[in-house]
Design a protein around this motif. Structure first.
Motif, PDB file in Angstrom:
ATOM      1  N   SER A   1      -7.097  10.022   1.890  1.00  0.00           N
ATOM      2  CA  SER A   1      -8.128   9.745   2.978  1.00  0.00           C
ATOM      3  C   SER A   1      -8.926  10.133   1.597  1.00  0.00           C
ATOM      4  O   SER A   1      -9.349  11.888   2.035  1.00  0.00           O
ATOM      5  CB  SER A   1      -7.769  10.636   4.700  1.00  0.00           C
ATOM      6  N   GLY A   2     -10.090   9.473   2.655  1.00  0.00           N
ATOM      7  CA  GLY A   2     -12.016  10.540   2.066  1.00  0.00           C
ATOM      8  C   GLY A   2     -11.871  10.066   0.425  1.00  0.00           C
ATOM      9  O   GLY A   2     -12.626  10.475  -0.358  1.00  0.00           O
ATOM     10  N   LEU A   3     -10.587   9.682  -0.202  1.00  0.00           N
ATOM     11  CA  LEU A   3     -11.153   9.514  -2.205  1.00  0.00           C
ATOM     12  C   LEU A   3     -11.599   7.813  -2.044  1.00  0.00           C
ATOM     13  O   LEU A   3     -11.174   7.184  -1.322  1.00  0.00           O
ATOM     14  CB  LEU A   3      -9.664   9.345  -2.614  1.00  0.00           C
ATOM     15  N   ASP A   4     -12.808   8.179  -2.723  1.00  0.00           N
ATOM     16  CA  ASP A   4     -13.021   7.301  -3.824  1.00  0.00           C
ATOM     17  C   ASP A   4     -12.487   6.412  -5.053  1.00  0.00           C
ATOM     18  O   ASP A   4     -12.135   6.943  -6.163  1.00  0.00           O
ATOM     19  CB  ASP A   4     -14.638   7.613  -4.363  1.00  0.00           C
ATOM     20  N   LEU A   5     -11.846   5.231  -4.236  1.00  0.00           N
ATOM     21  CA  LEU A   5     -11.121   4.705  -5.524  1.00  0.00           C
ATOM     22  C   LEU A   5     -11.540   3.136  -5.672  1.00  0.00           C
ATOM     23  O   LEU A   5     -10.682   2.079  -5.942  1.00  0.00           O
ATOM     24  CB  LEU A   5      -9.612   4.343  -4.924  1.00  0.00           C
ATOM     25  N   SER A   6     -12.758   3.199  -5.545  1.00  0.00           N
ATOM     26  CA  SER A   6     -13.784   1.721  -5.823  1.00  0.00           C
ATOM     27  C   SER A   6     -13.477   1.776  -6.709  1.00  0.00           C
ATOM     28  O   SER A   6     -13.350   2.119  -7.659  1.00  0.00           O
ATOM     29  CB  SER A   6     -15.204   2.071  -5.122  1.00  0.00           C
ATOM     30  N   GLY A   7     -13.307  -0.423  -6.958  1.00  0.00           N
ATOM     31  CA  GLY A   7     -13.160  -0.910  -7.921  1.00  0.00           C
ATOM     32  C   GLY A   7     -12.281  -0.867  -9.087  1.00  0.00           C
ATOM     33  O   GLY A   7     -11.787  -1.183 -10.135  1.00  0.00           O
ATOM     34  N   LEU A   8     -11.349  -0.333  -8.833  1.00  0.00           N
ATOM     35  CA  LEU A   8      -9.629   0.586  -8.915  1.00  0.00           C
ATOM     36  C   LEU A   8      -9.004  -1.475  -9.229  1.00  0.00           C
ATOM     37  O   LEU A   8      -8.866  -2.074  -8.389  1.00  0.00           O
ATOM     38  CB  LEU A   8      -9.231   0.662  -8.702  1.00  0.00           C
ATOM     39  N   ASP A   9      -8.142  -1.403 -10.055  1.00  0.00           N
ATOM     40  CA  ASP A   9      -7.234  -2.491 -10.158  1.00  0.00           C
ATOM     41  C   ASP A   9      -5.357  -2.343  -9.689  1.00  0.00           C
ATOM     42  O   ASP A   9      -4.759  -1.233 -10.073  1.00  0.00           O
ATOM     43  CB  ASP A   9      -7.377  -2.837 -11.222  1.00  0.00           C
ATOM     44  N   LEU A  10      -5.687  -1.871  -7.755  1.00  0.00           N
ATOM     45  CA  LEU A  10      -4.340  -1.578  -7.422  1.00  0.00           C
ATOM     46  C   LEU A  10      -3.569  -2.663  -7.144  1.00  0.00           C
ATOM     47  O   LEU A  10      -2.911  -2.794  -6.024  1.00  0.00           O
ATOM     48  CB  LEU A  10      -4.739  -0.974  -6.607  1.00  0.00           C
ATOM     49  N   ASP A  11      -3.527  -4.007  -8.629  1.00  0.00           N
ATOM     50  CA  ASP A  11      -2.868  -4.848  -7.679  1.00  0.00           C
ATOM     51  C   ASP A  11      -0.860  -4.402  -7.747  1.00  0.00           C
ATOM     52  O   ASP A  11      -0.625  -3.514  -8.703  1.00  0.00           O
ATOM     53  CB  ASP A  11      -2.210  -6.306  -9.129  1.00  0.00           C
ATOM     54  N   ARG A  12      -0.258  -5.120  -6.740  1.00  0.00           N
ATOM     55  CA  ARG A  12       1.130  -5.078  -5.717  1.00  0.00           C
ATOM     56  C   ARG A  12       1.602  -3.421  -5.694  1.00  0.00           C
ATOM     57  O   ARG A  12       2.243  -2.862  -5.515  1.00  0.00           O
ATOM     58  CB  ARG A  12       2.214  -5.280  -7.239  1.00  0.00           C
ATOM     59  N   ALA A  13       0.183  -2.869  -5.578  1.00  0.00           N
ATOM     60  CA  ALA A  13       0.135  -1.361  -4.843  1.00  0.00           C
ATOM     61  C   ALA A  13       1.012  -0.757  -3.632  1.00  0.00           C
ATOM     62  O   ALA A  13       0.838  -1.472  -2.941  1.00  0.00           O
ATOM     63  CB  ALA A  13      -0.899  -0.628  -5.638  1.00  0.00           C
ATOM     64  N   LYS A  14       1.562   0.204  -3.450  1.00  0.00           N
ATOM     65  CA  LYS A  14       2.590   0.307  -2.103  1.00  0.00           C
ATOM     66  C   LYS A  14       1.550   1.214  -1.475  1.00  0.00           C
ATOM     67  O   LYS A  14       1.508   2.800  -1.500  1.00  0.00           O
ATOM     68  CB  LYS A  14       3.751   0.238  -2.239  1.00  0.00           C
ATOM     69  N   PHE A  15       1.098   0.664  -0.504  1.00  0.00           N
ATOM     70  CA  PHE A  15      -0.020   1.479   0.555  1.00  0.00           C
ATOM     71  C   PHE A  15       0.938   1.789   1.958  1.00  0.00           C
ATOM     72  O   PHE A  15       1.002   2.304   2.791  1.00  0.00           O
ATOM     73  CB  PHE A  15      -0.864   1.765   0.907  1.00  0.00           C
ATOM     74  N   SER A  16       2.807   1.355   1.735  1.00  0.00           N
ATOM     75  CA  SER A  16       2.918   1.310   3.787  1.00  0.00           C
ATOM     76  C   SER A  16       2.967   3.061   4.343  1.00  0.00           C
ATOM     77  O   SER A  16       3.341   3.985   3.408  1.00  0.00           O
ATOM     78  CB  SER A  16       3.960   1.227   3.752  1.00  0.00           C
ATOM     79  N   GLY A  17       2.422   3.033   5.174  1.00  0.00           N
ATOM     80  CA  GLY A  17       2.420   4.315   5.899  1.00  0.00           C
ATOM     81  C   GLY A  17       1.169   5.318   5.091  1.00  0.00           C
ATOM     82  O   GLY A  17       1.561   6.368   5.861  1.00  0.00           O
ATOM     83  N   ALA A  18       1.010   5.202   4.533  1.00  0.00           N
ATOM     84  CA  ALA A  18      -0.432   6.140   3.946  1.00  0.00           C
ATOM     85  C   ALA A  18      -1.915   6.542   4.499  1.00  0.00           C
ATOM     86  O   ALA A  18      -1.553   5.155   5.603  1.00  0.00           O
ATOM     87  CB  ALA A  18      -0.921   5.216   2.537  1.00  0.00           C
ATOM     88  N   ASN A  19      -2.111   7.033   4.658  1.00  0.00           N
ATOM     89  CA  ASN A  19      -2.891   7.615   5.193  1.00  0.00           C
ATOM     90  C   ASN A  19      -4.230   7.516   4.329  1.00  0.00           C
ATOM     91  O   ASN A  19      -5.145   8.150   3.328  1.00  0.00           O
ATOM     92  CB  ASN A  19      -3.378   9.247   5.903  1.00  0.00           C
ATOM     93  N   LEU A  20      -5.475   6.547   4.535  1.00  0.00           N
ATOM     94  CA  LEU A  20      -5.806   5.473   3.763  1.00  0.00           C
ATOM     95  C   LEU A  20      -7.684   6.001   4.647  1.00  0.00           C
ATOM     96  O   LEU A  20      -8.731   5.382   4.338  1.00  0.00           O
ATOM     97  CB  LEU A  20      -6.200   4.210   3.147  1.00  0.00           C
ATOM     98  N   GLU A  21      -7.720   6.799   5.255  1.00  0.00           N
ATOM     99  CA  GLU A  21      -8.685   7.223   6.635  1.00  0.00           C
ATOM    100  C   GLU A  21     -10.374   7.230   5.765  1.00  0.00           C
ATOM    101  O   GLU A  21     -10.338   8.359   4.979  1.00  0.00           O
ATOM    102  CB  GLU A  21      -8.600   7.858   7.488  1.00  0.00           C
TER     103      GLU A  21
END
Length: 186
Positions: free
Chosen positions: A74-94
């Motif tokens: 939550s609250g992190l700046d991950l803008s512009g990253l290449d996150l192809d096939r990343a697994k965020f299931s159940g993660a908190n990305l608020e």
């Protein structure tokens, strides 16, 4: 606590072997070469990501297929990253900033994306099934073949979003902003 580097960052909650691996990647100055934490096949922790961000070293990592399942990002700046096939299931990305990120085939099933910024993100074949995405900014995003079934998109901004064969079965679009979208939805 022992400082990690001269700028005063601390080793808080990072396994020594993984920290050594992260430090090695950060110190690698060879142009165009990126390291990957993936060989450890463990979830990347918030502490590890914050360490990488604090050292301004996101560009030295390859996050393809990385496992962020159930992580608090939550609250992190991950803008512009290449996150192809990343697994965020159940993660908190608020409130997380993923604007302009390449999220091809990324799995956000059941993730908390409330008020996250995915403006201009490429979610080709992304999985957002059952995501809690109230107020998410998906403006100008590419949603080709994206599965949003059962997602709570209450108040989401989809202005200018494009996509073909977008799955919206049982998605909640109450009060969503759907201005100037171009979608072929199921």
């Amino acid at each position: 606590r022992e400082p990690i580097n001269p700028r005063g960052f601390y080793n808080v909650g990072i396994d020594d072997d993984r920290l050594a691996h992260i430090r090695q990647i950060i110190s690698n100055t060879e142009k165009g070469r990126k390291g990957q934490i993936k060989p450890y096949k463990q979830v990347i922790t918030r502490n590890e990501l914050e360490y990488i961000i604090q050292n301004k070293a996101l560009d030295k990592f390859n996050f393809h297929g990385e496992n962020f399942r159930g992580s608090d990002l939550s609250g992190l700046d991950l803008s512009g990253l290449d996150l192809d096939r990343a697994k965020f299931s159940g993660a908190n990305l608020e409130g997380t900033n993923l604007s302009g990120a390449d999220l091809l085939h990324a799995d956000f099933s059941g993730a908390n994306l409330k008020n996250a910024n995915l403006e201009g993100a490429n979610l080709y074949e992304g999985n957002l099934q059952g995501a809690k995405a109230q107020g998410v900014n998906l403006s100008n995003s590419k949603l080709l073949y994206c599965d949003l079934s059962g997602a709570d998109l209450t108040g989401a901004n989809l202005t200018g979003a494009t996509g073909n064969e977008v799955v919206l079965k049982n998605a909640d679009l109450t009060n969503a902003i759907l201005f100037d979208i171009s979608m072929d939805a199921e």
